[in-house]
Design an enzyme around this catalytic site. Structure first.
Site, PDB file in Angstrom:
ATOM      1  N   LYS A 169      -4.060  -4.354   1.034  1.00 53.93           N
ATOM      2  CA  LYS A 169      -3.723  -5.781   1.031  1.00 53.93           C
ATOM      3  C   LYS A 169      -2.413  -6.035   1.754  1.00 53.93           C
ATOM      4  O   LYS A 169      -2.142  -7.141   2.194  1.00 53.93           O
ATOM      5  CB  LYS A 169      -3.572  -6.277  -0.414  1.00 53.93           C
ATOM      6  CG  LYS A 169      -4.879  -6.368  -1.164  1.00 53.93           C
ATOM      7  CD  LYS A 169      -4.615  -6.869  -2.582  1.00 53.93           C
ATOM      8  CE  LYS A 169      -5.689  -6.416  -3.533  1.00 53.93           C
ATOM      9  NZ  LYS A 169      -5.274  -6.415  -4.915  1.00 53.93           N
ATOM     10  N   LYS A 196       5.100   3.408   0.182  1.00 53.10           N
ATOM     11  CA  LYS A 196       5.425   1.984   0.021  1.00 53.10           C
ATOM     12  C   LYS A 196       6.898   1.697   0.245  1.00 53.10           C
ATOM     13  O   LYS A 196       7.259   0.658   0.784  1.00 53.10           O
ATOM     14  CB  LYS A 196       5.005   1.494  -1.377  1.00 53.10           C
ATOM     15  CG  LYS A 196       3.504   1.374  -1.486  1.00 53.10           C
ATOM     16  CD  LYS A 196       3.097   0.410  -2.565  1.00 53.10           C
ATOM     17  CE  LYS A 196       1.674   0.104  -2.363  1.00 53.10           C
ATOM     18  NZ  LYS A 196       0.742  -0.165  -3.190  1.00 53.10           N
ATOM     19  N   LYS A 245      -5.044   3.650   5.266  1.00 49.65           N
ATOM     20  CA  LYS A 245      -5.923   3.124   4.217  1.00 49.65           C
ATOM     21  C   LYS A 245      -6.060   1.610   4.350  1.00 49.65           C
ATOM     22  O   LYS A 245      -5.083   0.941   4.703  1.00 49.65           O
ATOM     23  CB  LYS A 245      -5.245   3.479   2.879  1.00 49.65           C
ATOM     24  CG  LYS A 245      -6.083   3.353   1.664  1.00 49.65           C
ATOM     25  CD  LYS A 245      -5.278   3.749   0.433  1.00 49.65           C
ATOM     26  CE  LYS A 245      -4.150   2.775   0.168  1.00 49.65           C
ATOM     27  NZ  LYS A 245      -3.492   2.934  -1.121  1.00 49.65           N
TER      28      LYS A 245
HETATM   29  P1  TYM Z   1      -4.926  -1.104  -6.419  1.00 53.42           P
HETATM   30  O1  TYM Z   1      -4.758  -2.494  -6.882  1.00 53.42           O
HETATM   31  O2  TYM Z   1      -4.148  -0.643  -5.240  1.00 53.42           O
HETATM   32  O3  TYM Z   1      -6.447  -0.825  -6.128  1.00 53.42           O
HETATM   33  C1  TYM Z   1      -7.431  -1.111  -7.101  1.00 53.42           C
HETATM   34  C2  TYM Z   1      -8.534  -0.079  -7.039  1.00 53.42           C
HETATM   35  O4  TYM Z   1      -9.086  -0.046  -5.721  1.00 53.42           O
HETATM   36  C3  TYM Z   1      -9.003   1.272  -5.198  1.00 53.42           C
HETATM   37  N1  TYM Z   1      -8.688   1.175  -3.781  1.00 53.42           N
HETATM   38  C4  TYM Z   1      -9.397   1.758  -2.815  1.00 53.42           C
HETATM   39  N2  TYM Z   1     -10.510   2.514  -2.857  1.00 53.42           N
HETATM   40  C5  TYM Z   1     -11.017   2.944  -1.670  1.00 53.42           C
HETATM   41  N3  TYM Z   1     -10.453   2.631  -0.471  1.00 53.42           N
HETATM   42  C6  TYM Z   1      -9.340   1.884  -0.381  1.00 53.42           C
HETATM   43  N4  TYM Z   1      -8.809   1.570   0.800  1.00 53.42           N
HETATM   44  C7  TYM Z   1      -8.753   1.401  -1.598  1.00 53.42           C
HETATM   45  N5  TYM Z   1      -7.688   0.621  -1.881  1.00 53.42           N
HETATM   46  C8  TYM Z   1      -7.650   0.515  -3.216  1.00 53.42           C
HETATM   47  C9  TYM Z   1      -7.867   1.942  -5.954  1.00 53.42           C
HETATM   48  O5  TYM Z   1      -8.010   3.350  -5.945  1.00 53.42           O
HETATM   49  C10 TYM Z   1      -8.028   1.342  -7.336  1.00 53.42           C
HETATM   50  O6  TYM Z   1      -9.009   2.045  -8.076  1.00 53.42           O
HETATM   51  N6  TYM Z   1      -2.238   1.354  -9.784  1.00 53.42           N
HETATM   52  C11 TYM Z   1      -3.535   0.791  -9.501  1.00 53.42           C
HETATM   53  C12 TYM Z   1      -3.970  -0.284 -10.492  1.00 53.42           C
HETATM   54  C13 TYM Z   1      -3.853   0.155 -11.900  1.00 53.42           C
HETATM   55  C14 TYM Z   1      -4.756   1.000 -12.592  1.00 53.42           C
HETATM   56  C15 TYM Z   1      -4.204   1.141 -13.887  1.00 53.42           C
HETATM   57  C16 TYM Z   1      -5.942   1.616 -12.240  1.00 53.42           C
HETATM   58  C17 TYM Z   1      -2.843  -0.158 -12.733  1.00 53.42           C
HETATM   59  N7  TYM Z   1      -3.056   0.442 -13.944  1.00 53.42           N
HETATM   60  C18 TYM Z   1      -4.817   1.933 -14.843  1.00 53.42           C
HETATM   61  C19 TYM Z   1      -6.555   2.409 -13.205  1.00 53.42           C
HETATM   62  C20 TYM Z   1      -5.990   2.547 -14.490  1.00 53.42           C
HETATM   63  C21 TYM Z   1      -3.494   0.181  -8.125  1.00 53.42           C
HETATM   64  O7  TYM Z   1      -2.456  -0.118  -7.610  1.00 53.42           O
HETATM   65  O8  TYM Z   1      -4.711  -0.095  -7.636  1.00 53.42           O
END
Ligand code: TYM
Length: 332
Positions: free
Chosen positions: A199, A113, A196
């Site tokens: 967003k 990032k 990947k």
């Molecule tokens: P975030 O917002 O990037 O994504 C949310 C969830 O979606 C999954 N994900 C994907 N899975 C498969 N293919 C993809 N291309 C893809 N893009 C995203 C992510 O693995 C995630 O499960 N840090 C985390 C959010 C968070 C969190 C937490 C999660 C904050 N605190 C505590 C679990 C527990 C994040 O940025 O996810």
């Protein structure tokens, strides 16, 4: 016996996309009957990349609407904005005082990032995995259902829990286990099978969002990058884009990658894409319709989130107080 507790969340940085749905949200749905579930709207994490205030507010409601439209039932699960429970930020500070910089500098997501501009990258983006550890540990969650990209952050959360436990009492924080489930644990961009789905990709055609209408979904799949090799086969090295489309099909149809590859082995890519477009529209349109209806009723959504925040605070506060006591803060 008490049900195991899970916590997970999606950053409120925009429309949730197909990766968020297949890699995470969809897998949460059946867990509501077997686990005690906390699903937060990760708005504190969202601002690690700058967000316009009004957009952040509406993205938070939109993400809540997506959870509910995908099958998260507010009567079974606690849905809440992360920022509404002050424990998250406060515990993150305490945990950051137990996290060596060396652990954070290994995080590949920060490197991706921040890109080349490490000097200009925000401190919040760097320390973000510590906040994530606080989210999980602050509820004594034992399981965390996420996509593949969060695995390294979960390992760090376990290391941080271990460091805290060694300092203040073994077994205080359970070591959380990642649950990486289903066929589509890493959905790739529709434009580039080596990247990947995300967003933050500047191209709208790289992702399908949960608010895309049927025509847009069909168009994005039709225009998805593929290759000129005959037939449809799964080879993530040689044919990453086609492999990604097969993975998406398998996840949406609740079948296996092998079964889809066998079914379309002698089909032309264009026919496969057309079937995938139909399947995606069939599965995603009801979600989009319900999301739209929920977005039109922000009073209802806000009521759910208010109640969720109260329930979340009721669980987080005693754990937070115990942390403060163990660290030695004077209790006044
Ligand atoms: P975030 O917002 O990037 O994504 C949310 C969830 O979606 C999954 N994900 C994907 N899975 C498969 N293919 C993809 N291309 C893809 N893009 C995203 C992510 O693995 C995630 O499960 N840090 C985390 C959010 C968070 C969190 C937490 C999660 C904050 N605190 C505590 C679990 C527990 C994040 O940025 O996810």
């Amino acid at each position: 016996m008490a049900k195991p507790r899970i916590l997970s969340g999606v950053r409120t940085t925009g429309d949730p996309h197909l990766g968020n749905y297949l890699g995470a949200i969809r897998n949460w749905v059946p867990m509501q009957d077997t686990h005690e579930c906390f699903f937060m709207l990760a708005d504190l994490h969202a601002i690690a990349t700058p967000q316009a205030p009004a957009a952040l507010t509406s993205q938070t409601r939109e993400t809540a609407a997506a959870y509910i439209a995908c099958g998260i039932d507010p009567a079974k699960s606690v849905i809440f904005p992360q920022s509404a429970v002050s424990m998250h930020s406060e515990l993150a500070w305490i945990l950051s005082c137990h996290t060596p910089l060396g652990w954070l500098s290994r995080m590949t997501q920060f490197k991706d990032k921040a890109g080349k501009n490490k000097e200009g990258a925000l401190l919040g983006l760097y320390s973000y995995p510590v906040l994530m550890a606080a989210d999980i540990l602050g509820y004594h969650a034992t399981h965390v259902p996420v996509g593949e990209d969060q695995k390294q952050h979960l390992e760090l959360a376990r290391d941080i829990a271990g460091a805290f436990n060694r300092a203040y009492g073994e077994d205080f924080f359970p070591l959380p286990e990642p649950l990486i489930l289903g066929e589509a644990t890493r959905v790739m961009s529709l434009r580039d099978g080596k990247k990947k789905m995300s967003k933050s990709d500047p191209s709208d055609y790289s992702r399908i969002t949960l608010t895309d209408d049927a025509d847009t979904i069909a168009k994005k799949i039709r225009k998805a990058t593929s290759d000129s090799i005959e037939g449809v086969s799964y080879d993530s090295e040689q044919r990453p884009e086609v492999a990604n489309l097969i993975t998406i099909y398998a996840a949406l149809a609740d079948t296996s990658i092998d079964a889809v590859a066998a079914q379309y082995a002698s089909a032309q890519t264009s026919r496969f894409k057309s079937d995938l477009a139909d399947l995606a529209v069939e599965k995603l349109s009801p979600i989009t319709a319900q999301m739209r209806a929920l977005m039109d009723d922000s009073a209802y959504l806000d009521g759910i989130l208010r109640q969720g925040a109260e329930k979340a605070r009721a669980v987080a506060t005693p754990i937070h107080q115990e942390v403060m006591k163990r660290v030695g803060f004077l209790q006044v």
